[in-house]
Design an enzyme around this catalytic site. Sequence first.
Site, mmCIF file in Angstrom:
data_model
loop_
_atom_site.group_PDB
_atom_site.id
_atom_site.type_symbol
_atom_site.label_atom_id
_atom_site.label_comp_id
_atom_site.label_asym_id
_atom_site.label_seq_id
_atom_site.Cartn_x
_atom_site.Cartn_y
_atom_site.Cartn_z
ATOM 1 N N SER A 1 -11.774 -23.654 17.570
ATOM 2 C CA SER A 1 -11.447 -23.030 18.853
ATOM 3 C C SER A 1 -12.641 -22.220 19.335
ATOM 4 C CB SER A 1 -10.236 -22.104 18.701
ATOM 5 O OG SER A 1 -10.043 -21.316 19.856
ATOM 6 N N TYR B 1 -6.351 -14.936 14.597
ATOM 7 C CA TYR B 1 -6.597 -16.305 15.047
ATOM 8 C C TYR B 1 -8.100 -16.560 15.153
ATOM 9 C CZ TYR B 1 -6.151 -20.586 17.828
ATOM 10 O OH TYR B 1 -6.227 -21.881 18.300
#
Length: 260
Positions: free
Chosen positions: A150, A163
């Site tokens: 990501s 995250y």
Amino acid sequence: MNTRIDAWQLQGHTALVTGASKGIGYATARELAGLGADLLLVARDEDYLEQVRTELADDFPGIEVLAFGADLTEPEERLAVFDWIADLGAPLSLLVNNAGGNQPMATLDYTEDDYRAIFEQNLFSAFEMCRLAHSQLVQHAHAAIVNVGSVSGITHVRTGSPYGMTKAALHQLTRNLAAEWAVDGIRVNAVAPWYIRTQRTDGALADPDYLDEVLDHTPLRRIGEPEEVAAAIAFLCLPAASYITGQVLAVDGGFANYGF
């Protein structure tokens, strides 16, 4: 035989795709199937996964599509996936680590259980899937792993610090394995998407003010589609990408040039 055309095909490959029933995982399964790879699909919802398996088998009658329901955060279920693969007798040549999740909140609001669960979903499961797949991947002349990272692992975005930490670590795992397993003929790369139009992002993008802010930080001025990430993943799996390893390819409409 046209070797250049063969370099852009995946016949003779068997791909394990995790988180394969929806979003990027589903789009990736379709892309790999279109290039000729047989598919092994893994996701938690076994009933829904079977619907996806049937759909893909109908759409791509020339390939084999098999599915196995498993929660990859559980060590026993990871082992069960590879017991299943061993029983099939068809060694893997491609692994796409797409399964993951998140629970966005302020750093001080996470409980220990909250952040440990995110690490299990996004990092530890992928680490173990790579380790478990190694003995099979090493048997193929053109083996590859693609991890779905990501832009959160590259720069700050509003997805929560755990995250971002897991995705940054997944990118580093990609680099480490690429160097360590090159001698085994296994290439390891990652993709780093920005906002992609999936079930997971629908809620945030439904806020028009937030959507405008996202687009203001995206040079291409639009949200990405799962198929666009899938195309990048598929490229990194192809023999045409045989000299590419240890890379993290942003699929982000130019976002990483701006930050958020």
